[in-house]
Design an enzyme around this catalytic site. Structure first.
Site, short mmCIF file in Angstrom:
data_model
loop_
_atom_site.label_atom_id
_atom_site.label_comp_id
_atom_site.label_asym_id
_atom_site.label_seq_id
_atom_site.Cartn_x
_atom_site.Cartn_y
_atom_site.Cartn_z
N HIS A 5 -9.61 11.27 3.57
CA HIS A 5 -8.61 10.34 3.03
C HIS A 5 -9.12 9.56 1.82
O HIS A 5 -10.25 9.11 1.79
CB HIS A 5 -8.19 9.37 4.13
CG HIS A 5 -7.21 8.33 3.67
ND1 HIS A 5 -7.47 6.98 3.73
CD2 HIS A 5 -5.97 8.45 3.13
CE1 HIS A 5 -6.43 6.32 3.25
NE2 HIS A 5 -5.51 7.18 2.88
N GLU A 25 -7.69 14.48 0.25
CA GLU A 25 -6.47 13.83 -0.24
C GLU A 25 -6.87 12.81 -1.29
O GLU A 25 -7.79 12.02 -1.07
CB GLU A 25 -5.74 13.15 0.92
CG GLU A 25 -4.46 12.43 0.53
CD GLU A 25 -4.63 10.92 0.43
OE1 GLU A 25 -3.61 10.23 0.28
OE2 GLU A 25 -5.78 10.44 0.50
N ASP A 27 -5.23 10.14 -4.54
CA ASP A 27 -4.04 9.46 -5.06
C ASP A 27 -3.88 9.75 -6.54
O ASP A 27 -4.87 9.87 -7.27
CB ASP A 27 -4.16 7.96 -4.82
CG ASP A 27 -4.36 7.63 -3.36
OD1 ASP A 27 -3.39 7.75 -2.60
OD2 ASP A 27 -5.50 7.26 -2.97
N HIS A 41 -5.83 4.14 -5.99
CA HIS A 41 -5.07 3.50 -4.92
C HIS A 41 -5.28 2.00 -5.03
O HIS A 41 -6.39 1.50 -4.91
CB HIS A 41 -5.55 3.99 -3.55
CG HIS A 41 -4.64 3.64 -2.41
ND1 HIS A 41 -4.30 2.33 -2.11
CD2 HIS A 41 -3.99 4.42 -1.50
CE1 HIS A 41 -3.49 2.33 -1.06
NE2 HIS A 41 -3.28 3.58 -0.68
N ASP A 85 -1.55 12.70 -3.27
CA ASP A 85 -0.65 11.63 -2.85
C ASP A 85 -0.06 11.03 -4.12
O ASP A 85 -0.69 10.22 -4.81
CB ASP A 85 -1.43 10.59 -2.05
CG ASP A 85 -0.53 9.52 -1.45
OD1 ASP A 85 0.67 9.50 -1.78
OD2 ASP A 85 -1.03 8.70 -0.66
#
Length: 274
Positions: A5, A25, A27, A41, A85
């Site tokens: 993440h 993942e 952003d 993020h 994301d």
């Protein structure tokens, strides 16, 4: 699939891969012209993590290309999926379409290298809302316009905003996209009920539609007990800040005979039949 993440710095790609993640993942933010600019993020983010770390998006994309290109000194065989994301919930339909076109160009130039020594990972575009669905349309249009339609085999979609599942399924039918993941989750700072997640799993298992849900994952799951709980529910993927914990649980007697980490040989756009 174990998705590391908020992997927004280059060094974190290696950090999370070393911890056992087979997917990362990251952003993606957009500038005033709807072009992808940073892997960023903002505050707040998950508990126990440092918000605000970032790279220039194209530089990050080039870095993960090397990590996922066979023969490159930095190649990591187990890293098989990249999840974006997309921080674009504020964009209109037309702006989302333009953002999708720009994203396709950047992948052609900085990841797929226009067919020469390209990165091989699967790509999951996590779109925050069905109101942004034209992002995927723009992305596909650009690949077709430039003559690289073959890369669509590598690309899937996920609507990540915890919206009504029936509404999502309706949009997927309009998009005519077969490469569908569905997420459900919340930051690790909070707890969340499981009714929507169970509904997503049920739709995956019972809906035989060509454009239906193929994979279901949950986020963000960090505790050993929670990882076990969600695996028992039947998720295909777990997004976590601790990939090593997922790897540990998968080796336990309860799961080792039926579940394992996905590899490049596993098609992320097909339902798992255990």
């Amino acid at each position: 699939w174990t998705m590391g993440h908020m992997v927004n710095k280059k060094y974190q790609v290696d950090e999370f891969a070393d911890l056992g993640a087979n997917a990362i993942e990251f952003d993606v933010t957009f500038d005033s012209n709807y072009k992808a600019d940073y892997t960023y993020h903002k505050v707040p983010c998950d508990c126990g993590r440092t918000c605000g770390r970032y790279e220039v998006f194209t530089e990050f994309l080039s870095y993960v290309k090397n990590e996922t290109t066979p023969g490159h000194p930095s190649f990591r065989e187990k890293l098989v999926l990249l999840q974006l994301d997309l921080k674009m919930s504020y964009l209109s339909e037309s702006q989302s379409n333009e953002a999708g076109k720009d994203m396709a160009k950047k992948f052609l130039n900085y990841y797929w290298n226009r067919g020469s020594n390209a990165g091989r990972a699967y790509i999951l575009l996590s779109i925050p809302s069905i109101s942004n669905y034209l992002f995927l349309t723009g992305f596909k249009q650009q690949l077709k316009t430039e003559g690289y339609e073959q890369y669509l085999d590598k690309v899937g979609v996920d609507f990540s905003g915890n919206e009504d599942l029936d509404s999502i399924v309706n949009v997927l039918g309009r998009l005519e996209d077969e490469h569908v993941w569905q997420s459900d989750g919340i930051t690790n700072c909070w707890t969340r009920g499981i009714s929507r997640l169970q509904d997503a799993i049920k739709k995956r298992d019972e809906d035989e539609s060509r454009y239906g849900i193929k994979k279901v994952y949950t986020w963000t799951v960090d505790y050993y007990s929670s990882i076990r709980y969600y695996l028992r529910l039947g998720v295909d993927g777990v997004m976590t800040n601790f990939p090593n914990r997922v790897e540990y649980v998968l080796k336990e007697k309860e799961f080792s005979g039926s579940l394992r980490m996905a590899t490049m040989d596993d098609n992320p756009w097909e339902k798992y039949v255990g």
